[in-house]
Design a protein around this motif. Sequence first.
Motif, PDB file in Angstrom:
ATOM      1  N   LEU A  44     -51.349  68.239 -74.989  1.00  0.00           N
ATOM      2  CA  LEU A  44     -50.472  69.409 -75.046  1.00  0.00           C
ATOM      3  C   LEU A  44     -50.320  69.921 -76.475  1.00  0.00           C
ATOM      4  O   LEU A  44     -50.454  71.115 -76.747  1.00  0.00           O
ATOM      5  CB  LEU A  44     -49.105  69.047 -74.458  1.00  0.00           C
ATOM      6  CG  LEU A  44     -47.940  70.006 -74.701  1.00  0.00           C
ATOM      7  CD1 LEU A  44     -48.180  71.314 -73.988  1.00  0.00           C
ATOM      8  CD2 LEU A  44     -46.636  69.386 -74.243  1.00  0.00           C
ATOM      9  N   ILE A  45     -50.056  69.017 -77.406  1.00  0.00           N
ATOM     10  CA  ILE A  45     -49.777  69.428 -78.780  1.00  0.00           C
ATOM     11  C   ILE A  45     -51.067  69.703 -79.549  1.00  0.00           C
ATOM     12  O   ILE A  45     -51.112  70.600 -80.397  1.00  0.00           O
ATOM     13  CB  ILE A  45     -48.963  68.329 -79.497  1.00  0.00           C
ATOM     14  CG1 ILE A  45     -47.637  68.105 -78.790  1.00  0.00           C
ATOM     15  CG2 ILE A  45     -48.726  68.678 -80.957  1.00  0.00           C
ATOM     16  CD1 ILE A  45     -46.846  66.924 -79.318  1.00  0.00           C
ATOM     17  N   GLY A  46     -52.137  68.945 -79.244  1.00  0.00           N
ATOM     18  CA  GLY A  46     -53.324  68.948 -80.075  1.00  0.00           C
ATOM     19  C   GLY A  46     -53.955  70.306 -80.313  1.00  0.00           C
ATOM     20  O   GLY A  46     -54.054  70.763 -81.468  1.00  0.00           O
ATOM     21  N   LEU A 100     -51.626  56.373 -77.400  1.00  0.00           N
ATOM     22  CA  LEU A 100     -52.345  57.360 -76.590  1.00  0.00           C
ATOM     23  C   LEU A 100     -52.038  58.785 -77.050  1.00  0.00           C
ATOM     24  O   LEU A 100     -52.907  59.661 -76.999  1.00  0.00           O
ATOM     25  CB  LEU A 100     -51.978  57.190 -75.114  1.00  0.00           C
ATOM     26  CG  LEU A 100     -52.455  55.897 -74.446  1.00  0.00           C
ATOM     27  CD1 LEU A 100     -51.974  55.840 -72.994  1.00  0.00           C
ATOM     28  CD2 LEU A 100     -53.963  55.770 -74.502  1.00  0.00           C
ATOM     29  N   LEU A 101     -50.815  59.017 -77.501  1.00  0.00           N
ATOM     30  CA  LEU A 101     -50.437  60.332 -78.013  1.00  0.00           C
ATOM     31  C   LEU A 101     -51.310  60.726 -79.197  1.00  0.00           C
ATOM     32  O   LEU A 101     -51.903  61.821 -79.225  1.00  0.00           O
ATOM     33  CB  LEU A 101     -48.962  60.319 -78.399  1.00  0.00           C
ATOM     34  CG  LEU A 101     -48.439  61.514 -79.204  1.00  0.00           C
ATOM     35  CD1 LEU A 101     -48.392  62.757 -78.323  1.00  0.00           C
ATOM     36  CD2 LEU A 101     -47.062  61.233 -79.776  1.00  0.00           C
ATOM     37  N   LEU A 102     -51.424  59.845 -80.189  1.00  0.00           N
ATOM     38  CA  LEU A 102     -52.204  60.159 -81.383  1.00  0.00           C
ATOM     39  C   LEU A 102     -53.696  60.265 -81.079  1.00  0.00           C
ATOM     40  O   LEU A 102     -54.389  61.134 -81.620  1.00  0.00           O
ATOM     41  CB  LEU A 102     -51.955  59.098 -82.441  1.00  0.00           C
ATOM     42  CG  LEU A 102     -50.543  59.068 -83.034  1.00  0.00           C
ATOM     43  CD1 LEU A 102     -50.393  57.903 -83.996  1.00  0.00           C
ATOM     44  CD2 LEU A 102     -50.229  60.377 -83.742  1.00  0.00           C
ATOM     45  N   ASP A 103     -54.177  59.390 -80.211  1.00  0.00           N
ATOM     46  CA  ASP A 103     -55.590  59.426 -79.843  1.00  0.00           C
ATOM     47  C   ASP A 103     -55.957  60.774 -79.236  1.00  0.00           C
ATOM     48  O   ASP A 103     -56.976  61.382 -79.592  1.00  0.00           O
ATOM     49  CB  ASP A 103     -55.890  58.282 -78.875  1.00  0.00           C
ATOM     50  CG  ASP A 103     -57.348  58.257 -78.431  1.00  0.00           C
ATOM     51  OD1 ASP A 103     -58.203  58.820 -79.137  1.00  0.00           O
ATOM     52  OD2 ASP A 103     -57.630  57.677 -77.366  1.00  0.00           O
ATOM     53  N   ASN A 104     -55.118  61.265 -78.346  1.00  0.00           N
ATOM     54  CA  ASN A 104     -55.458  62.507 -77.655  1.00  0.00           C
ATOM     55  C   ASN A 104     -55.074  63.753 -78.444  1.00  0.00           C
ATOM     56  O   ASN A 104     -55.624  64.826 -78.185  1.00  0.00           O
ATOM     57  CB  ASN A 104     -54.798  62.504 -76.280  1.00  0.00           C
ATOM     58  CG  ASN A 104     -55.483  61.557 -75.326  1.00  0.00           C
ATOM     59  OD1 ASN A 104     -56.471  61.888 -74.698  1.00  0.00           O
ATOM     60  ND2 ASN A 104     -54.969  60.329 -75.235  1.00  0.00           N
ATOM     61  N   MET A 105     -54.157  63.614 -79.402  1.00  0.00           N
ATOM     62  CA  MET A 105     -53.965  64.722 -80.339  1.00  0.00           C
ATOM     63  C   MET A 105     -55.221  64.927 -81.173  1.00  0.00           C
ATOM     64  O   MET A 105     -55.674  66.058 -81.376  1.00  0.00           O
ATOM     65  CB  MET A 105     -52.763  64.450 -81.248  1.00  0.00           C
ATOM     66  CG  MET A 105     -51.416  64.778 -80.643  1.00  0.00           C
ATOM     67  SD  MET A 105     -50.078  64.737 -81.859  1.00  0.00           S
ATOM     68  CE  MET A 105     -50.438  66.211 -82.823  1.00  0.00           C
ATOM     69  N   LEU A 106     -55.797  63.813 -81.653  1.00  0.00           N
ATOM     70  CA  LEU A 106     -57.038  63.923 -82.416  1.00  0.00           C
ATOM     71  C   LEU A 106     -58.192  64.384 -81.531  1.00  0.00           C
ATOM     72  O   LEU A 106     -59.092  65.098 -81.986  1.00  0.00           O
ATOM     73  CB  LEU A 106     -57.364  62.577 -83.061  1.00  0.00           C
ATOM     74  CG  LEU A 106     -58.583  62.535 -83.989  1.00  0.00           C
ATOM     75  CD1 LEU A 106     -58.439  63.531 -85.126  1.00  0.00           C
ATOM     76  CD2 LEU A 106     -58.785  61.137 -84.544  1.00  0.00           C
ATOM     77  N   LEU A 107     -58.154  64.008 -80.252  1.00  0.00           N
ATOM     78  CA  LEU A 107     -59.194  64.429 -79.315  1.00  0.00           C
ATOM     79  C   LEU A 107     -59.235  65.940 -79.170  1.00  0.00           C
ATOM     80  O   LEU A 107     -60.311  66.550 -79.157  1.00  0.00           O
ATOM     81  CB  LEU A 107     -58.947  63.774 -77.948  1.00  0.00           C
ATOM     82  CG  LEU A 107     -59.856  64.204 -76.797  1.00  0.00           C
ATOM     83  CD1 LEU A 107     -61.251  63.640 -76.971  1.00  0.00           C
ATOM     84  CD2 LEU A 107     -59.274  63.768 -75.459  1.00  0.00           C
TER      85      LEU A 107
END
Length: 498
Positions: A240-242, A31-38
Amino acid sequence: MPPGAIPAPRRWLAEGRASRRLALAVVFVALLLDNMLLTVVVPIIPTFLYTTEYKGANSSAAPRQPESAPPAVEASPFFSVFSYFDNSTVTVLGSSSTAEPLNGTTSGHTLTPPTSPSPPPRGCLEGEEFLANENVRVGLLFASKALVQLLVNPFVGLLTNRIGYHIPMFIGFIIMFLSTVMFAFSGTYTLLFIARALQGVGSSFSSVAGLGMLASIYTDDFERGNAMGIALGGLALGVLIGAPFGSVMYEFLGKASPFLVLAFLALLDGALQLCILQPSKISPESTQGTPVLTLLRDPYILVAAGALCFSNMGVAMLEPTLPIWMMQTMCSPKWQLGMAFLPASISYLIGTNLFGVLANKMGRWLCSLIGMAVVGISLLCVPLAKSIYGLIGPNGGLGFAIGMVDSSMMPLMGYLVDLRHTSVYGNVYAIADVAFCMGFAIGPSTGGAIVRAVGFPWLMVVIGVLNIAYAPLCWYLRSPPAREEKIVSLSLVYSLKA
């Protein structure tokens, strides 16, 4: 073979595959990577399209602007004029209309040469009409991910019921990796659109399978709520990071750099899935899950899904429109376009982890009701900001409130299935993800058109009032009734636990 004779790596793998915490870690990272890319594309796409399309289209007109300034300077050289009044020569500053002595003794002011209209302040972008049209195009590009995910989710829910959660999770990783690499090397709107749509397919596999796996592993309602809160913390951390990560990397290292970093992290996630999960193992559910259409006829599931949809629709509308509004009204540089979402992301991270525990104590329906009201109020305050610092309060309140709603409704969806249907969770979390995706599909696609028609402030009024009006419906989730056969089975389960 005795336990001591088993090699350490194999023993570690066996223990890891039996560990609920490591499975939670896999879902967290996915979920972290998915929403960073989002969110990493939020500050990149508007400025990238402006740079490649608007400046390219106006390259022939660009040289004409500096040519208008030199004639004004050349039209006013210093030259000498003989005065018949006192038989002297005076050096004057020429202009198109009059000439004045430079010593200023005959006039109270100095004539300045004619100049062209002042350029926009430093940092502001030209092309108001282009930026207004970009609201629609950028909104459609952002919405493409959610629209595709919306179509794929029901099929993924059925697939998890047939083959389990491990294989769909790994398929999601592969598709997400391909989408990330495509984002890095896409240079046109069409290719970016395809990459965003491909991300929707991978996100559907990862989110539906991941949340369904957690619901099946954590059978206790309280533990499930805590696990969902932690998993949503990965979602929050990605958000947050994205955007800040994308804006800073794009500003200083170029468009491809943030996507290449995410592609490398996705490879690490794939290695983690190979170790912890068993992506070659087919493990269908032992019981037949409730059909999706039956779940969609349940009014309590629909109310919970609606809360997820409308609360997330607010931030979905902000993603394509807020950066362009900041470029037009605040003359914000590139790095600020992503940093504007930082307060929302930090407060969302706090909200999901805090109310993952508190929501079960205070009542998930009440937590969601308050959260939706705060979402509406925060959205109404966004247009009042005059600088990036004025966005800290509204965006912070927005993220915290959405965290309240998500951390309440996600475990409640699993509880409603336990209470009223068969305890198989692939389909219900497909519905939850569909609701989430509807917010992120309708929001950007309609938000850009509304901004173009009536302006950004009225867009915030519309979605803010909609959230406030929907909030009272959460009261119906206060004590949903159980089906008769489920009452018998649940009483049997709780008696065995006692």
